[in-house]
Design an enzyme around this catalytic site. Structure first.
Site, PDB file in Angstrom:
ATOM      1  N   CYS A   2      -6.889  15.216   2.277  1.00  0.00           N
ATOM      2  CA  CYS A   2      -8.174  14.777   2.777  1.00  0.00           C
ATOM      3  C   CYS A   2      -7.975  13.550   3.665  1.00  0.00           C
ATOM      4  O   CYS A   2      -7.058  12.763   3.457  1.00  0.00           O
ATOM      5  CB  CYS A   2      -9.173  14.405   1.680  1.00  0.00           C
ATOM      6  SG  CYS A   2      -9.455  15.714   0.498  1.00  0.00           S
ATOM      7  N   ARG A  27      -4.623  16.455   7.500  1.00  0.00           N
ATOM      8  CA  ARG A  27      -4.619  16.140   6.066  1.00  0.00           C
ATOM      9  C   ARG A  27      -5.446  17.125   5.241  1.00  0.00           C
ATOM     10  O   ARG A  27      -5.500  17.028   4.018  1.00  0.00           O
ATOM     11  CB  ARG A  27      -5.178  14.724   5.846  1.00  0.00           C
ATOM     12  CG  ARG A  27      -4.407  13.652   6.564  1.00  0.00           C
ATOM     13  CD  ARG A  27      -5.045  12.296   6.346  1.00  0.00           C
ATOM     14  NE  ARG A  27      -4.925  11.874   4.968  1.00  0.00           N
ATOM     15  CZ  ARG A  27      -3.885  11.240   4.450  1.00  0.00           C
ATOM     16  NH1 ARG A  27      -2.866  10.935   5.219  1.00  0.00           N
ATOM     17  NH2 ARG A  27      -3.851  10.897   3.193  1.00  0.00           N
ATOM     18  N   TRP A  76      -9.494  18.789   1.845  1.00  0.00           N
ATOM     19  CA  TRP A  76      -8.559  19.810   1.351  1.00  0.00           C
ATOM     20  C   TRP A  76      -8.934  19.992  -0.116  1.00  0.00           C
ATOM     21  O   TRP A  76      -8.735  19.097  -0.929  1.00  0.00           O
ATOM     22  CB  TRP A  76      -7.113  19.337   1.488  1.00  0.00           C
ATOM     23  CG  TRP A  76      -6.109  20.378   1.138  1.00  0.00           C
ATOM     24  CD1 TRP A  76      -5.615  21.347   1.968  1.00  0.00           C
ATOM     25  CD2 TRP A  76      -5.448  20.558  -0.124  1.00  0.00           C
ATOM     26  NE1 TRP A  76      -4.700  22.118   1.298  1.00  0.00           N
ATOM     27  CE2 TRP A  76      -4.577  21.660   0.022  1.00  0.00           C
ATOM     28  CE3 TRP A  76      -5.506  19.907  -1.360  1.00  0.00           C
ATOM     29  CZ2 TRP A  76      -3.771  22.122  -1.022  1.00  0.00           C
ATOM     30  CZ3 TRP A  76      -4.708  20.368  -2.395  1.00  0.00           C
ATOM     31  CH2 TRP A  76      -3.850  21.463  -2.219  1.00  0.00           C
ATOM     32  N   ASN A 101     -10.438  10.369  -0.933  1.00  0.00           N
ATOM     33  CA  ASN A 101      -9.216  11.146  -0.785  1.00  0.00           C
ATOM     34  C   ASN A 101      -8.423  10.923  -2.063  1.00  0.00           C
ATOM     35  O   ASN A 101      -8.093   9.794  -2.386  1.00  0.00           O
ATOM     36  CB  ASN A 101      -8.448  10.619   0.444  1.00  0.00           C
ATOM     37  CG  ASN A 101      -6.980  10.996   0.424  1.00  0.00           C
ATOM     38  OD1 ASN A 101      -6.622  12.044  -0.094  1.00  0.00           O
ATOM     39  ND2 ASN A 101      -6.136  10.146   0.980  1.00  0.00           N
ATOM     40  N   GLY A 102      -8.169  12.002  -2.810  1.00  0.00           N
ATOM     41  CA  GLY A 102      -7.400  11.827  -4.040  1.00  0.00           C
ATOM     42  C   GLY A 102      -8.031  12.574  -5.194  1.00  0.00           C
ATOM     43  O   GLY A 102      -8.865  13.463  -4.980  1.00  0.00           O
ATOM     44  N   GLU A 483      14.738  26.838   4.878  1.00  0.00           N
ATOM     45  CA  GLU A 483      13.777  26.199   5.783  1.00  0.00           C
ATOM     46  C   GLU A 483      13.196  27.225   6.760  1.00  0.00           C
ATOM     47  O   GLU A 483      11.988  27.206   7.040  1.00  0.00           O
ATOM     48  CB  GLU A 483      14.471  25.036   6.516  1.00  0.00           C
ATOM     49  CG  GLU A 483      13.643  24.326   7.560  1.00  0.00           C
ATOM     50  CD  GLU A 483      12.333  23.734   7.045  1.00  0.00           C
ATOM     51  OE1 GLU A 483      12.112  23.664   5.834  1.00  0.00           O
ATOM     52  OE2 GLU A 483      11.508  23.361   7.899  1.00  0.00           O
ATOM     53  N   LYS A 487       9.225  28.078   7.020  1.00  0.00           N
ATOM     54  CA  LYS A 487       8.448  28.008   8.279  1.00  0.00           C
ATOM     55  C   LYS A 487       7.699  29.315   8.506  1.00  0.00           C
ATOM     56  O   LYS A 487       6.529  29.326   8.848  1.00  0.00           O
ATOM     57  CB  LYS A 487       9.366  27.773   9.491  1.00  0.00           C
ATOM     58  CG  LYS A 487       9.951  26.412   9.686  1.00  0.00           C
ATOM     59  CD  LYS A 487       9.004  25.355  10.156  1.00  0.00           C
ATOM     60  CE  LYS A 487       8.331  24.697   8.994  1.00  0.00           C
ATOM     61  NZ  LYS A 487       8.991  23.629   8.341  1.00  0.00           N
ATOM     62  N   GLU A 490       4.815  29.791   5.978  1.00  0.00           N
ATOM     63  CA  GLU A 490       3.743  28.801   6.189  1.00  0.00           C
ATOM     64  C   GLU A 490       2.802  29.189   7.317  1.00  0.00           C
ATOM     65  O   GLU A 490       1.589  29.076   7.178  1.00  0.00           O
ATOM     66  CB  GLU A 490       4.352  27.440   6.596  1.00  0.00           C
ATOM     67  CG  GLU A 490       4.748  26.544   5.469  1.00  0.00           C
ATOM     68  CD  GLU A 490       5.322  25.229   5.996  1.00  0.00           C
ATOM     69  OE1 GLU A 490       4.940  24.193   5.469  1.00  0.00           O
ATOM     70  OE2 GLU A 490       6.159  25.232   6.935  1.00  0.00           O
ATOM     71  N   HIS A 506      23.548  40.437  -6.113  1.00  0.00           N
ATOM     72  CA  HIS A 506      23.007  40.209  -7.459  1.00  0.00           C
ATOM     73  C   HIS A 506      21.500  40.443  -7.515  1.00  0.00           C
ATOM     74  O   HIS A 506      20.831  39.906  -8.398  1.00  0.00           O
ATOM     75  CB  HIS A 506      23.350  38.787  -7.919  1.00  0.00           C
ATOM     76  CG  HIS A 506      24.821  38.550  -8.011  1.00  0.00           C
ATOM     77  ND1 HIS A 506      25.625  39.196  -8.924  1.00  0.00           N
ATOM     78  CD2 HIS A 506      25.645  37.785  -7.262  1.00  0.00           C
ATOM     79  CE1 HIS A 506      26.874  38.809  -8.757  1.00  0.00           C
ATOM     80  NE2 HIS A 506      26.921  37.956  -7.750  1.00  0.00           N
ATOM     81  N   LYS A 605      -0.851  18.630   5.648  1.00  0.00           N
ATOM     82  CA  LYS A 605       0.409  17.993   6.020  1.00  0.00           C
ATOM     83  C   LYS A 605       0.828  16.924   5.033  1.00  0.00           C
ATOM     84  O   LYS A 605       1.984  16.791   4.684  1.00  0.00           O
ATOM     85  CB  LYS A 605       0.272  17.379   7.417  1.00  0.00           C
ATOM     86  CG  LYS A 605       1.536  16.741   7.896  1.00  0.00           C
ATOM     87  CD  LYS A 605       1.806  17.031   9.329  1.00  0.00           C
ATOM     88  CE  LYS A 605       3.246  16.734   9.703  1.00  0.00           C
ATOM     89  NZ  LYS A 605       4.158  17.802   9.329  1.00  0.00           N
TER      90      LYS A 605
HETATM   91  C1  G6P Z   1       3.577  19.311   2.795  1.00  0.00           C
HETATM   92  C2  G6P Z   1       3.809  19.610   4.253  1.00  0.00           C
HETATM   93  C3  G6P Z   1       5.287  19.905   4.501  1.00  0.00           C
HETATM   94  C4  G6P Z   1       6.138  18.744   3.994  1.00  0.00           C
HETATM   95  C5  G6P Z   1       5.834  18.408   2.535  1.00  0.00           C
HETATM   96  C6  G6P Z   1       6.492  17.110   2.121  1.00  0.00           C
HETATM   97  O1  G6P Z   1       3.801  20.442   2.041  1.00  0.00           O
HETATM   98  O2  G6P Z   1       3.027  20.716   4.662  1.00  0.00           O
HETATM   99  O3  G6P Z   1       5.511  20.083   5.881  1.00  0.00           O
HETATM  100  O4  G6P Z   1       7.486  19.069   4.125  1.00  0.00           O
HETATM  101  O5  G6P Z   1       4.430  18.245   2.351  1.00  0.00           O
HETATM  102  O6  G6P Z   1       5.917  16.060   2.867  1.00  0.00           O
HETATM  103  P1  G6P Z   1       6.625  14.691   3.187  1.00  0.00           P
HETATM  104  O7  G6P Z   1       5.616  13.953   4.026  1.00  0.00           O
HETATM  105  O8  G6P Z   1       6.877  14.012   1.879  1.00  0.00           O
HETATM  106  O9  G6P Z   1       7.880  14.987   3.925  1.00  0.00           O
END
Ligand code: G6P
Length: 610
Positions: A2, A27, A76, A101-102, A483, A487, A490, A506, A605
């Site tokens: 948020c 956010r 969020w 926020n929280g 990774e 991606k 996501e 396996h 994010k």
């Molecule tokens: C969220 C974001 C990711 C990020 C993760 C950790 O899930 O969508 O892109 O890698 O948080 O965030 P940080 O700011 O701690 O790297």
């Protein structure tokens, strides 16, 4: 998660609030709302489901809404679905509004107590109890500031809030515990926001609130108090960010912009940290040499993409004789540990505000781990403040939810840390000079990898009707496969899994058919022959492979095998280079799928909830 924005000014602040929300959309973006004290000293509130654009449309339909004091929020969802009634600001009565926020952990008991007193709840959120609590203190005679002070004493959890009252029309009270909050200072106007990017169009001067701080913005007066309510002088800082750095510019999406910015971001992260042949250890902080001399092992803690950077670094550390463990922060923080001696805790985070990573660091300190170091992209963030040593990644603001340049710059920063600790183990001066020379080559090599985009764009077409994908890698490239899979899932919502290639037999081989593309990265390293054998195992079972291969591996196209040649690079930087085509692939698949690349569904994010 948020985002919150607030303002007290002498002009209509609605455009400022909306602009701030647009910058904070990363956010969270499932609903949004705004409340202002209008010219009649009443609160006008508008909320809408969906992204900020929906709120803008709603405000276009209500052109009379204006005010000089106000708050706004992009949500969020945690407690309660994304509906208008759950959107912030929340009100108690018609003269008090709040954004948060929280999470309020003790919201259930507060809700029960408030219901018993006759409060009727309008939402399913945990937030509404806060505004009701403030309302009760005001009803008993407190002013807005004292009502907030009393209320936050009764709250458990991590949060940041902004509150306005129609009875004190030029006042905005904010408070933070756990979640970030900054105060922007303009000429005769003051602002509040979750981060600086939200306010760059109106000010570059900020107070960064400490954890526990309360801020009273009353007309043009700003008073900051600590958690005991004692006034404190916080240093006014001038942001070096430009408003343009958080704008899209010529690019279609922030993710694409950020992929293309990687060579510059990496060059910036190296700048001032290396000389012709060696690393400048002081880049990590004044106490770095002493801390590194004392370090016998490394514990990395992170979430999401940052966790994957940590997994790569484990291979790098151990290659130079430095024992290294890597753990997901939410797991680390909630289990019992056998604490190793002289173990440096390294947190990795783009935002520096991920609550699980912050809590894990606090737990590590509590149970007796040694010094702490953070590799972080947000200069004034909580992780930076909580850590003994800091190495900033100079990636610049990353807006796209799918992390790209933050990841590759974390890997660069980790290489520097590996060199620093490797010096105390197996790393000779000659070897260090070689590693530094390889790092210097990185920006040019990254740009070369980005030139693969047209080929990758064509390959992305093959994913239009696919529902599952498997990523394979070995050694340092297993985390790169992880990774790549992250991606893709996501932003394109295609189910993607990553496996160490040797583990295929396996289990995952059972999944192979012509409907599930298998993507592999094949650097020219000592694991290449084994990887080639794994690739054949897939082909033999009718699987369709796409392999990003170092040009020197001389792999060639065959039936069910597409090879994309990547310019040859040294193995020390190969994971960084091989990340680039996987980022581009997921981006172009998402374009074909028509998803919202920068704001994928259900994600945010900066994850400031547990
Ligand atoms: C969220 C974001 C990711 C990020 C993760 C950790 O899930 O969508 O892109 O890698 O948080 O965030 P940080 O700011 O701690 O790297």
């Amino acid at each position: 998660m948020c985002g919150i924005v607030g303002a007290v000014a002498k002009r209509n602040i609605l455009p400022i609030l909306l602009n701030g929300l647009r910058k904070l959309e990363y956010r969270g973006y499932d609903s949004a709302g705004v409340a202002v004290v209008n010219a009649e000293d009443q609160i006008s509130r508008i909320r809408s489901v969906g992204k900020i654009i929906e709120l803008e449309k709603a405000l276009d339909r209500a052109p009379d809404i204006q005010g000089t004091t106000g708050i706004a929020h992009t949500r969020w969802a945690t407690h309660g679905p994304p509906t208008e009634s759950n959107a912030h600001p929340h009100m108690s009565g018609s003269r008090l509004a709040l954004v948060c926020n929280g999470i309020v952990e003790n919201h259930e008991s507060l809700r029960l107590a408030q219901k018993a007193k006759g409060f009727e709840f309008q939402s399913d959120t945990d937030t509404e109890v806060i505004v009701n609590e403030i309302y009760q203190h005001i009803a008993q005679g407190a002013d807005l500031l004292n009502a907030v002070k009393s209320t936050i004493k009764s709250l458990q959890g991590a949060f940041a809030i902004g509150v306005i009252s129609a009875d004190e029309p030029y006042r905005l009270v904010g408070a933070r515990r756990g979640s970030p909050l900054v105060v922007g200072v303009g000429k005769d106007e003051t602002f509040l926001a979750s981060d600086m990017s939200a306010l760059l169009s109106v000010t570059k001067d900020f107070f960064i609130l400490d954890d526990g701080d309360i801020v009273d913005i009353n007309g043009t007066n700003v008073t900051i108090m600590d958690q005991l309510g004692q006034p404190q002088q916080r240093q006014l800082k001038t942001s070096t960010l430009t408003a343009e750095s958080v704008e899209l510019g010529e690019h279609r999406h922030f993710m694409l912009k950020e992929i293309h910015e990687q060579s510059t971001a990496i060059a910036n992260t190296l700048e001032g940290r290396i000389t012709g042949t060696g690393l400048l250890e002081a880049s990590f902080g004044a106490d770095a040499t002493q801390v590194f001399d004392d370090t016998r092992a490394v514990q990395i803690i992170a979430c999401g993409t940052s966790y994957h950077a940590g997994l790569v670094a484990k291979y790098w550390f151990e290659e130079l004789g430095v024992p290294c463990q890597v753990e997901i922060a939410s797991e680390f923080r909630s289990r019992t540990h056998a604490v190793p001696d002289h173990c440096l805790v390294v947190t990795l985070s783009q935002s520096g505000e991920t609550i699980d990573t912050l809590s894990a660091l606090a737990e590590a300190k509590r149970i007796g781990y040694g010094s702490s170091l953070t590799i972080c992209n947000a200069p004034e963030s909580s992780l930076v403040r909580e850590s003994d040593l800091v190495l900033m990644t100079h990636a610049g603001p990353e807006i796209g939810v799918a992390s790209t340049k933050a990841f590759t710059t974390q890997l660069v920063a980790l290489r520097l840390l590996v060199i620093a600790l490797g010096r105390r183990r197996h790393l000779s001066m000659e070897h260090e000079a070689k590693l530094i020379a390889e790092l210097r080559e990185l920006p040019a090599k990254v740009d070369e990898a980005i030139k693969l985009e047209p080929i990758i764009k064509d390959i992305a077409e093959q994913f239009a009707d696919k529902h599952h994908t498997l990523f394979l890698g070995r050694g340092t490239h297993y985390p790169i496969a992880l990774e790549g899979a992250l991606k893709l899932k996501e932003i394109s919502y295609i189910h993607a899994e990553a496996y160490p290639a040797g583990e295929l037999k396996h289990g995952p081989l059972a999944l192979i058919d012509s409907d599930m593309p298998v993507i592999s990265v094949a650097p020219n390293d000592r694991l290449l022959d084994k990887l080639k054998a794994n690739i054949e195992e897939v082909r033999a079972r009718g699987g369709k492979l796409i392999v990003f291969a170092d040009v020197e591996t001389e792999m060639s196209e065959q039936k069910n095998l597409t090879v994309i040649n990547v310019a040859s690079v040294d193995s020390s930087i190969a994971p960084i280079i091989f990340t680039i085509p996987l980022q581009l692939l997921s981006y172009h698949v998402a374009l074909i799928k028509g998803t919202d690349v920068d704001k994928p569904r259900n994600l945010a994010k900066s994850v400031t909830v547990e």
